[in-house]
Scaffold this active site. Structure first.
Site, mmCIF file in Angstrom:
data_model
loop_
_atom_site.group_PDB
_atom_site.id
_atom_site.type_symbol
_atom_site.label_atom_id
_atom_site.label_comp_id
_atom_site.label_asym_id
_atom_site.label_seq_id
_atom_site.Cartn_x
_atom_site.Cartn_y
_atom_site.Cartn_z
ATOM 1 N N TYR A 11 -1.507 1.799 1.359
ATOM 2 C CA TYR A 11 -2.957 1.707 1.124
ATOM 3 C C TYR A 11 -3.292 0.758 -0.051
ATOM 4 C CZ TYR A 11 -7.578 3.523 -0.355
ATOM 5 O OH TYR A 11 -8.888 3.655 -0.747
ATOM 6 N N ILE A 12 -2.819 1.059 -1.223
ATOM 7 C CA ILE A 12 -3.188 0.239 -2.378
ATOM 8 C C ILE A 12 -2.392 -1.078 -2.367
ATOM 9 C CG2 ILE A 12 -3.406 0.185 -4.907
ATOM 10 C CD1 ILE A 12 -3.291 3.312 -4.798
ATOM 11 N N SER A 124 -0.450 7.356 -12.603
ATOM 12 C CA SER A 124 -1.586 8.137 -12.104
ATOM 13 C C SER A 124 -2.249 8.875 -13.255
ATOM 14 C CB SER A 124 -1.058 9.146 -11.082
ATOM 15 O OG SER A 124 -2.010 10.157 -10.843
ATOM 16 N N TYR A 149 5.236 15.845 -8.033
ATOM 17 C CA TYR A 149 4.750 14.461 -7.918
ATOM 18 C C TYR A 149 4.368 13.922 -9.300
ATOM 19 C CZ TYR A 149 1.307 10.750 -7.284
ATOM 20 O OH TYR A 149 0.594 9.584 -7.400
ATOM 21 N N LYS A 153 5.891 10.759 -11.951
ATOM 22 C CA LYS A 153 5.145 9.684 -12.639
ATOM 23 C C LYS A 153 5.462 9.703 -14.131
ATOM 24 C CE LYS A 153 3.123 8.023 -9.013
ATOM 25 N NZ LYS A 153 3.692 6.809 -8.426
ATOM 26 N N PHE A 178 -7.100 6.275 -11.319
ATOM 27 C CA PHE A 178 -7.908 7.475 -11.134
ATOM 28 C C PHE A 178 -8.044 7.729 -9.625
ATOM 29 C CE2 PHE A 178 -8.675 9.250 -15.265
ATOM 30 C CZ PHE A 178 -7.921 8.352 -15.995
#
Ligand code: NAD
Ligand code: UFG
Length: 335
Positions: A11-12, A124, A149, A153, A178
């Protein structure tokens, strides 16, 4: 620049590849397609007017990575590859630690072998944990996660800081995203989760399309203006542009720098639902349900550091985020 984009079909990553190509960079994608479609590189090429080089490889496969570094003199890496579902990470923690940590270590080792010292990492807002007040600033303690998760990070941020301490030429930017929503305005790229979405915007879009009957708003009794949670939603194209600024910054700044990418303001669940209807004309039936475990009432960024160091600010409005999410979700073939 030759930029290796791990997870570049996601996606990103896919939106970032478009921006990189449009800015004249050569883009090399390494993605195992565990959470992306095989036609994404082609869609990127259609939008950007230039094609990325695509390798279907697992970033944990050292020999496959070496092949890429041998074929292209990689100047910098943007590392998106990883798993990202909070709930699944609680059910299958080892899968998350194995994929997210292992892919980063393998990548860093191969970068070292080939003398590549610049990396931009997808971190994140989750690293701020449950104990900091909003708005979150990069100098606040970020040392407690609430799920596996989030721990990956935090651990990867630490690995990158340690690497920067050990090698004075190593350059890392840790981008703390964000809540990215929206899609490419062409409707060719967007967020396309498998099964029933966990995140708000894909869920809203499926309700608007009539695929799901109604949205359950998780909690209406928070101490917020309308009782629902506030989040810092930003358009994925703005987010992608932040990566361009970050690779430029990283190229000339040794060390490891954490930078928030957000708009700097909080929007409630109900505000987002109403904005969606205004932007698209589609009703989104909803009910207020119980709170979801682990949700924080308020999350938004102090976006000052991104502006000061990268010259980056989010530009797109909530209406644009809703309209673009809808134009992707409502297109035949995107689901
Ligand atoms: P995504 O799942 O759409 O993209 C990740 C991509 O990485 C996928 O294309 C997947 O196929 C690939 N991948 C996963 N493991 C791989 C491996 N071992 N080797 C090669 N490819 C692999 O996710 P996204 O939303 O684009 O997120 C990108 C990054 O940003 C992730 O690291 C995520 O944790 C982080 N992030 C996302 C959000 C969000 O809300 N989307 C928020 C904060 C941080
Ligand atoms: N929400 C609903 N109904 C839904 C889905 C979500 O009311 O069906 C609400 C949530 O309670 C929350 C808001 O919408 O208040 C946003 O929820 P998301 O799941 O879209 O996003 P989160 O802020 O919970 O999570 C995001 C990323 C995570 C990351 C986390 C930390 O998805 O990967 O931010 O900041 F860890």
């Amino acid at each position: 620049m030759n930029v290796l984009v791990t997870g570049g079909a996601g996606y990103i990553g896919s939106h970032t590849c478009v921006e990189l190509l449009q800015a004249g960079h050569r883009v090399i994608i390494a993605d195992n397609l565990s959470n992306a479609s095989a036609d994404v590189p082609e869609r990127i090429a259609v939008i950007a007017g230039a094609a990325p080089v695509f390798y279907q490889v697992d970033v944990r496969d050292k020999d496959a990575l070496r092949e890429i570094f041998r074929a292209y003199a990689i100047d910098s890496v943007i590392h998106f590859a990883g798993f990202k579902a909070v709930g699944e990470s609680c059910r299958e923690p080892l899968k998350y630690y194995r994929n997210n940590i292992d892919s980063t270590l393998t990548l860093l080792e191969v970068m070292g072998e080939f003398g590549c010292k610049t990396i931009v990492f997808s971190s994140s807002a989750t690293v701020y944990g449950p104990n900091n007040p909003v708005p979150y600033r990069e100098d606040m303690p970020a040392n407690v996660a609430t799920n596996p998760y989030g721990w990956t990070k935090l651990m990867i941020e630490q690995i990158l800081r340690d690497q920067a301490s050990a090698d004075p030429e190593f350059r890392a930017v840790l981008l703390r995203y964000f809540n990215p929503i929206g899609a490419h305005p062409t409707g060719l790229l967007g967020d396309d989760p498998n099964g029933i979405p966990n995140n708000l915007m894909p869920y809203v879009a499926r309700v608007a399309a009539g695929i799901l009957p109604k949205l359950t708003v998780f909690g209406g009794d928070y101490d917020t203006p309308d009782g629902t949670c506030l989040r810092d939603y930003l358009h994925v194209v703005d987010l992608a542009k932040g990566h361009l600024a970050a690779i430029d910054y990283a190229a000339s700044h040794p060390g490891a720098e954490a930078i928030n990418l957000g708009t700097g303001s909080g929007v409630s669940v109900l505000e987002l639902v109403h904005a969606f209807t205004r932007a698209t004309g589609r009703e989104v039936p909803y009910v207020i349900g119980p709170r979801r475990d682990g949700d924080l009432p308020m999350v938004w960024a102090d976006a000052g550091k991104a502006k000061a160091l990268l010259g980056w600010t989010a530009e797109k409005t909530l209406e644009e985020m809703c309209r673009d999410s809808w134009s992707f979700a409502s297109k035949a073939g995107n689901r």
